[in-house]
Design an enzyme around this catalytic site. Structure first.
Site, short mmCIF file in Angstrom:
data_model
loop_
_atom_site.label_atom_id
_atom_site.label_comp_id
_atom_site.label_asym_id
_atom_site.label_seq_id
_atom_site.Cartn_x
_atom_site.Cartn_y
_atom_site.Cartn_z
N TYR A 146 0.79 -1.23 0.00
CA TYR A 146 0.00 0.00 0.00
C TYR A 146 0.82 1.27 0.00
O TYR A 146 0.29 2.32 -0.34
CB TYR A 146 -0.92 0.01 1.23
N HIS A 270 -15.95 -5.55 0.59
CA HIS A 270 -15.99 -6.53 1.67
C HIS A 270 -17.42 -6.87 2.05
O HIS A 270 -18.16 -6.03 2.54
CB HIS A 270 -15.27 -5.99 2.90
N THR A 308 -9.68 -5.16 -5.43
CA THR A 308 -8.33 -5.00 -4.88
C THR A 308 -8.25 -5.36 -3.40
O THR A 308 -7.16 -5.34 -2.82
CB THR A 308 -7.87 -3.55 -5.10
N GLU A 309 -9.38 -5.68 -2.79
CA GLU A 309 -9.43 -6.22 -1.43
C GLU A 309 -10.74 -6.96 -1.28
O GLU A 309 -11.80 -6.38 -1.53
CB GLU A 309 -9.47 -5.11 -0.36
N SER A 310 -10.68 -8.21 -0.82
CA SER A 310 -11.88 -8.82 -0.24
C SER A 310 -11.44 -9.97 0.65
O SER A 310 -10.51 -10.69 0.31
CB SER A 310 -12.86 -9.31 -1.32
#
Ligand SMILES: *[C@@H]1O[C@H](CO)[C@@H](O)[C@H](O)[C@H]1NC(C)=O
Length: 382
Positions: A146, A270, A308-310
């Site tokens: 990040y 999420h 890009t996030e889960s």
């Protein structure tokens, strides 16, 4: 270099539905489609998501499932919820079983994985610690980092380089000292003689900002300008891969220019933050969010979407049907893997999911929206 743990906190859930109506004046509620209704939004070489439809719709006909927007204090404010409609269980199970056979944990190459190099007290991990961590992620396609603090671009690239093609999704989480941060990335790449004549081959993506709009830390115009400037700088340094900005789905739908300025649409999503979604439905839910956009936005302006996030926390407080536990994390991550699995025989298929996260982030700090789970999203190491 400074970093702020709470600013790196995991995304508020962001789920907005695009309606096909052109009316701006009425809020409309649409049932979430299941994976069965939208068989494969990733078919083809690109995906329609946010384009002129999003432009037209974002001013009013956008709805959230616990989507985070900001009040005047900059605090996230949950929007009204609508119920999640689970997919037909028979089909869902059949798909899960079929995928489980073809895509067990051994096929991590379908996914990226998120990583942050901080000790529980917030200090930087050392080079040997980072190498130790990254070695455990070698089965994945790429590791998402990040920031440029802690010399992490350099250290993660060095650690990844011997691991047979593990790429790095590099990033910077705020826009301060943009040029200096980009220079750190450029220097790190050039210091790692990764791939023969093209050191940039080690870089999957460069992300400018992570959830800056969701947290009201920058305006859309500031983010757009930063992405454009960064792309120019990186291209001049020989990088021709994707340059994107990452934000929640909600922030993307409210600000279609984020997606437009990015080389693909990069969204954190999420299921855990939606109180109506049980763990085993996480994959269908996240896949559905991409599918909703795909269905609502017609060609020709197509863009790929990367989640890009889960992930799912293994500890913390319950959020309605979303219950943190080791068992539920396992179920949620498996359902995400199933929903986003690539065909193992198609090696050039592009990854669409970054699992969040590799290890627990004990340095993170909870806030009123994180259900005491902020530290406990680590998938490995327990
Ligand atoms: C980053 O790490 C590399 C490898 O250890 C080192 O050569 C370099 O000097 C470091 N850079 C900074 C700014 O600390």
């Amino acid at each position: 270099m400074q970093w702020t743990p709470s600013q790196l906190a995991a995304a508020a859930a962001a789920v907005l539905l695009l309606s096909s109506s052109s009316s701006h004046s009425q809020l409309q509620v649409t049932a979430l489609p299941t994976g069965n209704l939208i068989p494969n939004p990733f078919n083809g070489d690109a995906l329609s998501w946010l384009d002129q439809s999003a432009d037209q719709l974002s001013s009013g006909v956008v709805h959230g499932l616990n989507a985070a927007i900001h009040n005047s204090d900059g605090e996230p404010t949950p929007l009204s919820s609508i119920p999640y409609t689970p997919p037909p269980s028979a089909n869902s199970n059949a798909n899960a079983n079929a995928n489980a056979n073809a895509n067990s944990a051994s096929n991590d190459k379908s996914y990226g994985i998120a990583y942050s190099p901080y000790n529980p007290d917030g200090t930087c991990k050392t080079s040997p610690q980072i190498t130790h961590d990254i070695t455990k992620l070698s089965s994945f396609r790429f590791v998402r980092i990040y920031g440029t603090d802690c010399n992490q671009t350099h250290l993660v690239l060095s650690a990844a380089q011997p691991l047979g093609g593990l790429q790095v999704f590099a990033g910077l989480f705020d826009l301060h000292d943009l040029d200096e941060q980009l220079q750190l990335i450029i220097d790190a790449v050039h210091a790692n003689p990764a791939a023969n004549n093209n050191p940039w081959q080690a870089i999957h993506t460069v992300a400018i900002g992570n959830e800056l709009l969701n947290r009201a830390q920058a305006t859309a115009a500031e983010v757009v300008a930063a992405v454009q400037s960064a792309r120019e700088t990186l291209r001049a340094a020989g990088y021709h891969g994707p340059v994107v900005t990452v934000d929640t789905v909600a922030a993307h739908l409210q600000n279609p220019e984020l997606c437009r300025v990015s080389d693909y649409c990069a969204a954190n999503c999420h299921a855990f933050f939606d109180e109506t979604v049980p763990a085993e439905a996480a994959g269908d839910y996240v896949w559905g969010q991409v599918g909703v956009g795909a269905a609502a936005a017609p060609p020709p302006k197509r863009k790929k979407v990367l989640i890009t996030e889960s992930g799912w926390p293994h500890a913390g407080q319950t959020n309605g049907m979303a219950v943190p536990s080791l068992e539920n994390q396992k179920a949620a991550v498996q359902s995400l893997r199933d929903a986003f699995a690539l065909d193992p025989s198609a090696e050039d298929e592009e990854v669409r999911l970054v699992l969040f996260s590799s290890f627990d982030d004990l340095w993170k700090v909870d806030n009123g929206y994180t259900f005491g789970a902020e530290k406990f999203w680590g998938i490995l190491g327990h």
